[in-house]
Design an enzyme around this catalytic site. Structure first.
Site, PDB file in Angstrom:
ATOM      1  N   CYS A 145       0.788  -1.324   0.104  1.00 38.66           N
ATOM      2  CA  CYS A 145      -0.026  -0.097   0.028  1.00 38.66           C
ATOM      3  C   CYS A 145       0.931   1.417   0.048  1.00 38.66           C
ATOM      4  CB  CYS A 145      -0.823   0.082   1.161  1.00 38.66           C
ATOM      5  SG  CYS A 145      -2.210  -1.330   0.892  1.00 38.66           S
ATOM      6  N   HIS A 168      -3.529   7.033   2.145  1.00 35.56           N
ATOM      7  CA  HIS A 168      -3.611   5.782   2.047  1.00 35.56           C
ATOM      8  C   HIS A 168      -5.356   5.243   2.474  1.00 35.56           C
ATOM      9  CE1 HIS A 168      -4.024   1.553   1.141  1.00 35.56           C
ATOM     10  NE2 HIS A 168      -3.515   1.091   2.233  1.00 35.56           N
ATOM     11  N   ASN A 214     -10.151  -0.487   0.193  1.00 36.07           N
ATOM     12  CA  ASN A 214      -8.596  -0.245   0.289  1.00 36.07           C
ATOM     13  C   ASN A 214      -8.055  -0.896  -0.904  1.00 36.07           C
ATOM     14  OD1 ASN A 214      -5.755  -0.676   0.396  1.00 36.07           O
ATOM     15  ND2 ASN A 214      -5.943  -1.128   2.499  1.00 36.07           N
TER      16      ASN A 214
HETATM   17  N1  COA Z   1     -18.395  -8.518  10.787  1.00 38.08           N
HETATM   18  C1  COA Z   1     -19.130  -8.670  12.201  1.00 38.08           C
HETATM   19  N2  COA Z   1     -18.159  -8.802  13.083  1.00 38.08           N
HETATM   20  C2  COA Z   1     -16.697  -8.745  12.872  1.00 38.08           C
HETATM   21  C3  COA Z   1     -16.319  -8.728  11.481  1.00 38.08           C
HETATM   22  C4  COA Z   1     -17.084  -8.315  10.766  1.00 38.08           C
HETATM   23  N3  COA Z   1     -16.646  -8.213   9.226  1.00 38.08           N
HETATM   24  N4  COA Z   1     -14.665  -8.697  11.434  1.00 38.08           N
HETATM   25  C5  COA Z   1     -14.522  -9.036  12.921  1.00 38.08           C
HETATM   26  N5  COA Z   1     -15.731  -9.111  13.701  1.00 38.08           N
HETATM   27  C6  COA Z   1     -15.847  -9.443  15.118  1.00 38.08           C
HETATM   28  C7  COA Z   1     -14.757 -10.199  15.778  1.00 38.08           C
HETATM   29  O1  COA Z   1     -14.791 -11.492  15.270  1.00 38.08           O
HETATM   30  C8  COA Z   1     -14.631  -9.779  17.111  1.00 38.08           C
HETATM   31  O2  COA Z   1     -15.557 -10.367  17.688  1.00 38.08           O
HETATM   32  P1  COA Z   1     -15.459 -11.085  19.211  1.00 38.08           P
HETATM   33  O3  COA Z   1     -15.082  -9.815  20.070  1.00 38.08           O
HETATM   34  O4  COA Z   1     -16.561 -11.939  19.512  1.00 38.08           O
HETATM   35  O5  COA Z   1     -14.179 -11.916  19.072  1.00 38.08           O
HETATM   36  C9  COA Z   1     -14.842  -8.358  16.854  1.00 38.08           C
HETATM   37  O6  COA Z   1     -15.607  -8.052  15.684  1.00 38.08           O
HETATM   38  C10 COA Z   1     -14.083  -7.138  17.225  1.00 38.08           C
HETATM   39  O7  COA Z   1     -13.125  -7.831  16.398  1.00 38.08           O
HETATM   40  P2  COA Z   1     -11.387  -6.766  16.004  1.00 38.08           P
HETATM   41  O8  COA Z   1     -10.603  -7.665  15.222  1.00 38.08           O
HETATM   42  O9  COA Z   1     -11.149  -6.282  17.495  1.00 38.08           O
HETATM   43  O10 COA Z   1     -12.327  -5.510  15.302  1.00 38.08           O
HETATM   44  P3  COA Z   1     -11.611  -3.979  15.115  1.00 38.08           P
HETATM   45  O11 COA Z   1     -12.756  -2.902  15.804  1.00 38.08           O
HETATM   46  O12 COA Z   1     -10.021  -3.823  15.379  1.00 38.08           O
HETATM   47  O13 COA Z   1     -12.173  -3.945  13.413  1.00 38.08           O
HETATM   48  C11 COA Z   1     -10.663  -4.015  11.248  1.00 38.08           C
HETATM   49  C12 COA Z   1     -11.589  -4.794  12.599  1.00 38.08           C
HETATM   50  C13 COA Z   1     -10.107  -4.848  10.453  1.00 38.08           C
HETATM   51  C14 COA Z   1     -11.879  -3.241  10.914  1.00 38.08           C
HETATM   52  C15 COA Z   1      -9.523  -3.046  12.011  1.00 38.08           C
HETATM   53  O14 COA Z   1      -8.794  -3.774  12.886  1.00 38.08           O
HETATM   54  C16 COA Z   1      -8.675  -2.387  11.007  1.00 38.08           C
HETATM   55  O15 COA Z   1      -9.183  -1.816  10.243  1.00 38.08           O
HETATM   56  N6  COA Z   1      -7.490  -2.561  10.971  1.00 38.08           N
HETATM   57  C17 COA Z   1      -6.622  -2.261  10.076  1.00 38.08           C
HETATM   58  C18 COA Z   1      -6.607  -2.978   8.989  1.00 38.08           C
HETATM   59  C19 COA Z   1      -6.075  -2.373   7.644  1.00 38.08           C
HETATM   60  O16 COA Z   1      -6.338  -1.243   7.426  1.00 38.08           O
HETATM   61  N7  COA Z   1      -5.268  -3.234   6.840  1.00 38.08           N
HETATM   62  C20 COA Z   1      -4.807  -2.741   5.641  1.00 38.08           C
HETATM   63  C21 COA Z   1      -3.658  -1.699   5.814  1.00 38.08           C
HETATM   64  S1  COA Z   1      -2.914  -1.313   4.409  1.00 38.08           S
END
Ligand code: COA
Length: 335
Positions: free
Chosen positions: A119, A261, A291
């Site tokens: 990215c 980004h 993304n």
């Molecule tokens: N729909 C519903 N629930 C979801 C889900 C989805 N698509 N994805 C994860 N969950 C659930 C998980 O299972 C977890 O449940 P639990 O508490 O029962 O175990 C809960 O939501 C929280 O998960 P978590 O991973 O802590 O969520 P988060 O708030 O961190 O959000 C992202 C997840 C991926 C959106 C976030 O971490 C993020 O954006 N990270 C950066 C990723 C990124 O930008 N990558 C590319 C960089 S170039």
């Protein structure tokens, strides 16, 4: 095209273009595939839909269309282009997709190659191309960011599949001896944290003949620790931009646009907040595309230029970040 030694002092930005595939995958449709909801995805990421490449919409095809639009805006003759850099992690030819774009364009005098930095790829490619131009080696460059992550997403993993989409963007950059519109830049890598987001090769051992084995080629799906990547982005991106602004004697008041980004709206808001940017200055179109990896920055840039949001001589602070881990920032004046 061979390098000369004219010793230009700077670069200017002459045109932009972009292309996105026709298929639209909405949050509602993704919810039929994995256990998620439109509300969850919107509130955690800001994304509503993403584009998914159809059969002919390869990285070469998307990159070609984006590059052509940038060349048309810049009004350049194709023969005058010296350099084409394609930033991509998903080439449709592992030996490089840039030469195919060069051939499709008919840019017969250009050398073309791929650059991979996930990215951060587009930003790293703009900086790389600018070094050739500032050194006086080349006069005109096209830099493309294009990715087709849909081919490598695990469509059963709700924690990652909701984030990504496909697309391409490009810009035209020219050497100049009057000014330098790449005001400053900074680039970083940290391979120690690479496992937070990667797409490793997956090799099976097979036999060639007798006792001679080989590893057959292939790739796994995108592997991501969302929370760690989130923490990395909201910590490192404000820091690298802050340091760049200090180094170049700029502050957020003097910047017209913050172009990050497009990974997650919460990351954009958090970085903007930390740097004291008013929300109107933070460019965002990830609700429509998700993304798109190396494509997000030029896709957003092209949209803002064609909407006449970004105008000639506007100052843009831009930052790419992601797998590697890699991250970088640049301060540019458009035009
Ligand atoms: N729909 C519903 N629930 C979801 C889900 C989805 N698509 N994805 C994860 N969950 C659930 C998980 O299972 C977890 O449940 P639990 O508490 O029962 O175990 C809960 O939501 C929280 O998960 P978590 O991973 O802590 O969520 P988060 O708030 O961190 O959000 C992202 C997840 C991926 C959106 C976030 O971490 C993020 O954006 N990270 C950066 C990723 C990124 O930008 N990558 C590319 C960089 S170039």
């Amino acid at each position: 095209m061979e390098g000369t030694n004219l010793h230009q002092i700077g670069v200017s930005f002459k045109g932009s273009g972009s292309y996105v595939p026709n298929q639209i995958l909405t949050n509602k449709k993704i919810s039929k595939k994995v256990d998620t909801s439109d509300e969850w995805i919107r509130s955690r990421t800001g994304i509503s839909q993403r584009r998914i490449s159809g059969l002919s919409e390869t990285v070469s095809e998307m990159g070609y269309k984006a590059a052509l639009a940038a060349i048309e805006m810049s009004k350049w003759d194709l023969e005058t282009i010296d350099l084409i850099i394609l930033a991509t992690s998903t080439p449709n030819d592992l030996f490089g997709s840039a030469p195919n774009i060069q051939a499709r364009l008919g840019a017969n005098n250009a050398v073309a190659f791929d650059l991979t930095a996930a990215c951060s790829g587009f930003l790293f490619a703009v900086i790389t191309a600018s070094q050739f131009l500032k050194a006086g080696s080349y006069k005109r460059a096209i830099v493309i960011g294009a990715d087709q992550l849909s081919s490598y997403v695990d469509w059963n993993d709700r924690r990652s599949c909701i984030l990504f989409g496909d697309g391409a963007g490009a810009i035209a950059i020219e050497a100049t001896n009057e000014l330098d519109n790449l005001i400053g830049f900074s680039m970083r890598s940290d391979g120690d944290r690479g496992a937070f987001l990667n797409l490793p090769s997956q090799n099976n051992q097979d036999l060639i003949i007798d006792d001679i084995t080989y590893l057959s080629g292939g790739y796994s799906t995108i592997n991501m620790n969302g929370q760690e990547v989130y923490k990395f982005a909201v910590r490192e991106v404000p820091l690298i931009i802050e340091n760049l602004l200090k180094k170049t004697n700029f502050n957020s008041e003097k910047i017209d646009w913050l172009l990050l980004h497009q990974a997650n709206q919460r990351i954009l808001d958090s970085v903007g907040d930390r740097l004291n940017f008013s929300p109107e200055k933070i460019l965002s179109n990830l609700t429509n595309y998700g993304n798109t990896s190396a494509a997000t920055i030029p896709l957003m840039l092209d949209e803002a230029i064609r909407n006449k949001k970004i105008k000639q001589n506007d100052i843009i602070a831009t930052s790419g970040f992601g797998a590697g881990l890699s991250w970088g920032a640049a301060l540019i004046k458009w035009g």
